[in-house]
Scaffold this active site. Structure first.
Site, PDB file in Angstrom:
ATOM      1  N   ARG A  15      35.738  72.505  28.320  1.00 46.94           N
ATOM      2  CA  ARG A  15      36.151  71.157  28.979  1.00 46.94           C
ATOM      3  C   ARG A  15      35.344  70.079  27.986  1.00 46.94           C
ATOM      4  O   ARG A  15      34.495  70.279  27.049  1.00 46.94           O
ATOM      5  CB  ARG A  15      35.524  71.240  30.286  1.00 46.94           C
ATOM      6  N   LYS A  74      28.849  69.784  31.238  1.00 49.90           N
ATOM      7  CA  LYS A  74      27.544  70.822  31.679  1.00 49.90           C
ATOM      8  C   LYS A  74      26.247  70.195  31.364  1.00 49.90           C
ATOM      9  O   LYS A  74      26.214  68.991  30.406  1.00 49.90           O
ATOM     10  CB  LYS A  74      27.848  72.113  30.761  1.00 49.90           C
ATOM     11  N   TYR A  93      27.206  67.322  34.937  1.00 46.51           N
ATOM     12  CA  TYR A  93      26.510  68.500  35.955  1.00 46.51           C
ATOM     13  C   TYR A  93      25.321  68.887  35.420  1.00 46.51           C
ATOM     14  O   TYR A  93      25.101  69.174  34.256  1.00 46.51           O
ATOM     15  CB  TYR A  93      27.616  69.800  35.964  1.00 46.51           C
ATOM     16  N   HIS A  95      22.618  70.790  38.084  1.00 49.21           N
ATOM     17  CA  HIS A  95      22.267  71.987  38.669  1.00 49.21           C
ATOM     18  C   HIS A  95      20.744  72.338  38.413  1.00 49.21           C
ATOM     19  O   HIS A  95      20.096  73.303  38.195  1.00 49.21           O
ATOM     20  CB  HIS A  95      23.041  73.058  38.406  1.00 49.21           C
ATOM     21  N   GLU A 117      27.151  67.146  40.902  1.00 53.95           N
ATOM     22  CA  GLU A 117      26.964  67.830  41.979  1.00 53.95           C
ATOM     23  C   GLU A 117      26.423  67.223  43.169  1.00 53.95           C
ATOM     24  O   GLU A 117      26.506  67.818  44.209  1.00 53.95           O
ATOM     25  CB  GLU A 117      26.563  69.071  41.557  1.00 53.95           C
ATOM     26  N   ASP A 269      25.349  79.027  39.417  1.00 52.67           N
ATOM     27  CA  ASP A 269      24.575  77.523  39.005  1.00 52.67           C
ATOM     28  C   ASP A 269      23.514  77.231  39.796  1.00 52.67           C
ATOM     29  O   ASP A 269      22.652  76.480  39.229  1.00 52.67           O
ATOM     30  CB  ASP A 269      25.769  76.449  39.063  1.00 52.67           C
TER      31      ASP A 269
END
Length: 364
Positions: A15, A74, A93, A95, A117, A269
């Site tokens: 991605r 990410k 993201y 996490h 998130e 995650d």
């Protein structure tokens, strides 16, 4: 504002933070976008596509990172930590609850880090997590059916069954977006499906979607202990925003499952909700423990980057544009972005993440 789009370096993560169509919108709003060469190649976007949209292609990661706003997919990996600067905004993201080292690194860098998130609307919905949760939920059953094949180490069960042979059983722990989408695919394949959730209102809503095609069960340790042992495919779909997922399935319970059964924990995650499960990767997706196939790929949507990048951008672009237009002042204009802020001014500011790391105090 100058916006950087580095190429993702997580294992088989194809991605990309911005699609060419998103770049065009940002450039039309007088922003400059710098895309690392081949950043979009895995998702089907060439350097020429980005150039036509108005981006400048840069040859190195360092040149993409050296910008005011960094848009990724990410979390930064250790080899990217040196690029973090205190005058930057990072939008991706994160996490953090499952990664103390990254949390400490972001705090020490002074960067302002906004996590997709935890961006939350007033009704509690998570608009930037939802599209990837939909994809991960659907892929969990697609992957699970594959790893149930004997050649992949599984039991050799066909989830949909055939006339005269009962279908496989799919047990899903968590009835949120991931669990709902997993059930949708499993039902479509003809499997026997259970969803276990602690929210009675959510279970009532799921009944309006699935009727009697899905067995809807209230979550308790006793119910989980009853449902897990005969599951052919167990899917962990538990989400506590900003926090580590609670362990709901013990090693003892996993050991009671049939050899060759499959566990896929989409909550990996955030640490995962299965005691025996740890993170894997697209390159090495499975391992066997207690005779059961375990899958813990933390970037599962990276398997379908063409679809996933566009789905993610459909949701992130309005927020990216606000950050580009107003910088951190965008937080004063959009409460959802405030909820997304995890780290700022050398401080850990997100309440849920601070509960996970209480020793990383608010004051620097």
């Amino acid at each position: 504002m100058d916006i950087g789009v580095p190429k993702e370096i997580k294992d088989q993560e194809f991605r990309v933070g911005l699609s060419p169509s998103s770049v065009r919108v940002l450039c039309d709003n007088q922003h400059k976008v710098f895309v690392e060469t081949q950043a979009g190649g895995g998702a089907g976007f060439s350097d020429e596509d980005y150039q036509e949209a108005g981006a400048e292609i840069v040859p190195t990661a360092a040149q993409a990172w050296d910008r005011e706003l960094i848009v990724k997919v990410k979390e930064p990996l250790p080899q990217e930590y040196a690029y973090l600067q205190n005058n930057q905004i990072l939008f991706t993201y994160l996490h953090l609850a499952a990664d103390r080292r990254l949390t400490e690194t972001l705090i020490d860098s002074g960067i302002s880090a906004i996590a997709y998130e935890t961006v939350a609307l007033p009704n509690g919905s998570l608009p930037l997590l939802t599209p990837m949760s939909i994809i991960a939920g659907r892929l969990s059953v697609q992957f699970g059916s594959r790893y149930l094949e004997k050649q992949q180490g599984g039991r050799g069960v066909l989830l949909g069954g055939i006339p005269g042979v009962r279908p496989g059983k799919v047990t899903i722990i968590g009835g949120g977006v991931v669990g709902t989408e997993a059930a949708r695919i499993a039902v479509g394949m003809g499997a026997r499906v259970q969803i276990i959730d602690i929210n009675v209102e959510r279970l009532a809503y799921l009944e309006t979607l699935f009727g009697s095609r899905v067995e809807l069960l209230y979550s308790s340790s006793a119910q989980i202990a009853e449902s897990v042992p005969d599951a052919d495919l167990l899917i962990g779909a538990v989400l506590v925003p900003g926090k580590r997922a609670p362990i709901l399935v013990s090693r003892e319970l996993v050991a009671q499952m049939n050899p060759g059964s499959v566990i896929i924990d989409v909550a990996i995650d955030q640490g995962g909700c299965i005691e025996t499960l740890h993170a894997t990767s697209h390159s090495n997706p499975t391992y066997i423990e207690e005779g059961v196939v375990h899958v813990g790929i933390p970037n599962m949507p990276g398997a379908v980057p063409w679809s996933a990048t566009q789905a993610l951008n459909n949701s992130t672009l309005p927020y990216t544009l606000k950050l580009a237009n107003w910088g951190l002042n965008a937080l004063e204009r959009d409460r959802a972005l405030v909820e997304g802020l995890n780290v700022k001014n050398y401080q850990l500011v997100h309440p849920a993440v601070r509960q996970v790391f209480p020793d990383l105090s608010l004051t620097a």
